[in-house]
Write an enzyme that holds these catalytic residues in place. Structure first.
Site, short mmCIF file in Angstrom:
data_model
loop_
_atom_site.label_atom_id
_atom_site.label_comp_id
_atom_site.label_asym_id
_atom_site.label_seq_id
_atom_site.Cartn_x
_atom_site.Cartn_y
_atom_site.Cartn_z
N ASP A 132 -3.98 -10.99 5.89
CA ASP A 132 -3.67 -9.59 5.59
C ASP A 132 -2.95 -8.92 6.77
OD1 ASP A 132 -5.68 -9.13 7.45
OD2 ASP A 132 -7.04 -8.12 6.06
N GLU B 95 -4.26 -9.64 9.99
CA GLU B 95 -4.14 -11.05 10.36
C GLU B 95 -5.47 -11.78 10.18
OE1 GLU B 95 -2.01 -10.40 14.34
OE2 GLU B 95 -0.45 -10.87 12.90
N GLU C 279 -3.72 0.53 20.90
CA GLU C 279 -3.90 0.06 19.52
C GLU C 279 -5.12 0.73 18.90
OE1 GLU C 279 -5.37 -4.06 19.01
OE2 GLU C 279 -3.66 -4.31 17.67
C1 BGC Z 1 -2.90 -6.25 14.14
C2 BGC Z 1 -1.63 -6.35 13.32
C3 BGC Z 1 -0.41 -6.10 14.19
C4 BGC Z 1 -0.43 -6.92 15.47
C5 BGC Z 1 0.66 -6.51 16.45
C6 BGC Z 1 -2.78 -7.18 15.33
O1 BGC Z 1 -3.96 -7.15 16.02
O2 BGC Z 1 -4.02 -6.56 13.36
O3 BGC Z 1 -1.66 -5.42 12.28
O4 BGC Z 1 0.74 -6.38 13.46
O5 BGC Z 1 -1.67 -6.78 16.11
O6 BGC Z 1 0.60 -5.14 16.71
#
Ligand code: BGC
Length: 363
Positions: free
Chosen positions: A162, A165, A320
């Site tokens: 998803d 990931e 994040e």
């Molecule tokens: C997130 C993804 C994202 C990636 C890079 C991952 O930890 O779950 O949604 O695309 O980091 O930012």
């Protein structure tokens, strides 16, 4: 910092875009020094919103070139699917590539389809933001769009990881929402039979979600899993699988509020999330605000914009996630030990801030 966060976000995104157009997901976090189609398309969309069209064009050109250079693998994946086989791992498009276009290795959940839906949606937004007709995509784009439509038509019902990931053996509702939005966008960018084919697959996807992805009046995280997930916001904003005010979306958002926000804080991915302890995801907080902004609930959207701005560190960088109201506090040090501090800055978080601020008309 709030006043500067807008311009600083644009500068940060520009500074972390390569000359070829790729955006680094997060420059200081080793695992994220790659360009994802998902992050990239959301970032390019934000850059279009703030008038940085050249940056967005260069990202889409990079993505188109990546897809074109893998056309023969994609054809093999489509052929395998037509024979009822699962495509070989080396024939599927990866979710991320190194900025110079190389696959990033097999120790990553590479097979994720949602980013290609996001990419198609983003391309159509770019055409609109640069005052072009929907079917005025450059020839190279058009070829990539046609190939992606055939690829997604072949694979949309195949389990894949998803947008977080995870859960690679499942069919995810938010992935299907992205594919629906992308295919609807592709239908406007193509003409004749090619456009109709994209629209037909989108219609099948919607019917599938209604049949398999809804329970008790809300959307499921994935087929056979009734949990709620913050990524389900995208089913309304931006992908339009369901309208903002549909009872299904309203109930899903109510569940996100009740189960994935605590004490008026930001939005968690899902209740069982333990990545870095499972904190509040800046981009989801912004995207809940985006939903409210579109729904005309401006006060709620503004409060969420404030909440996002509060997540910036003293350098004006958005992470994040922030380690607040953690689902599993004991998992934070485990991940810090494994991969270092939470990814900061995350370009997608900055893009989500710009997206919400622009929709609220707040620079
Ligand atoms: C997130 C993804 C994202 C990636 C890079 C991952 O930890 O779950 O949604 O695309 O980091 O930012």
């Amino acid at each position: 910092m709030t006043n500067n966060l807008f311009t600083h976000s644009i500068e940060l995104i520009k500074a972390n875009q390569t000359s070829e157009g790729a955006y680094l997901a997060s420059p200081n976090f080793e695992q994220y020094r790659y360009c994802w189609f998902r992050d990239g398309a959301y970032i390019a969309y934000a850059m279009d919103l703030v008038g940085e069209h050249d940056s967005a064009t260069r990202f889409y050109d990079w993505a188109v070139a990546m897809i074109a250079s893998r056309a023969s693998q994609v054809e093999r994946a489509i052929a395998a699917s037509a024979q009822g086989k699962t495509p070989a791992p080396e024939d599927v498009l990866h979710t991320r590539y190194s900025v110079d276009g190389q696959p990033a290795g097999n120790d990553w959940p590479n097979f994720q389809l949602d980013g290609f839906g996001t990419l198609l949606w983003g391309m159509s937004q770019h055409l609109a933001h640069t005052n072009r007709m929907p079917d005025a995509a450059p020839v190279a784009w058009r070829e990539a769009i046609v190939l992606l439509v055939r690829y997604l038509d072949a694979l949309w019902a195949t389990p894949c990881y998803d947008c977080w990931e995870e859960f690679g053996d499942r069919v995810h509702t938010s992935t299907l929402a992205a594919l629906y939005g992308g295919l609807q966008a592709a239908a406007t960018m193509l003409t004749g039979e090619e456009g109709i084919a994209a629209w037909r697959t989108a219609t099948l996807i919607k019917a599938f979600v209604l049949e398999n992805g809804v329970r008790g009046g809300t959307l499921d995280k994935f087929v056979s899993n009734p949990a709620v997930d913050g990524s389900l916001l995208s089913a309304a904003t931006p992908y339009g699988l369901f309208s903002l005010d549909s009872p299904l979306m309203r109930s899903t958002v109510e569940r996100i509020e009740a189960e994935l926000r605590r004490d008026g804080g930001g939005v968690h991915r899902y209740a069982e999330d333990s990545y870095y302890g499972g904190g509040e995801w800046v981009l989801l907080t912004a995207y809940l605000g985006w939903y409210y902004a579109e729904a005309g609930e401006t006060d709620k959207a503004e409060a969420l914009l404030e909440r996002v701005a509060e997540c910036a560190n003293s350098e004006g960088e958005l992470p994040e996630q922030v380690p607040q109201h953690l689902n599993y506090p004991s998992m934070l040090p485990v991940w810090e030990e494994r991969w270092g501090k939470i990814a900061t800055p995350l370009l997608w978080s900055h893009a989500a801030y710009l997206t919400l601020a622009t929709h609220l008309n707040k620079r």
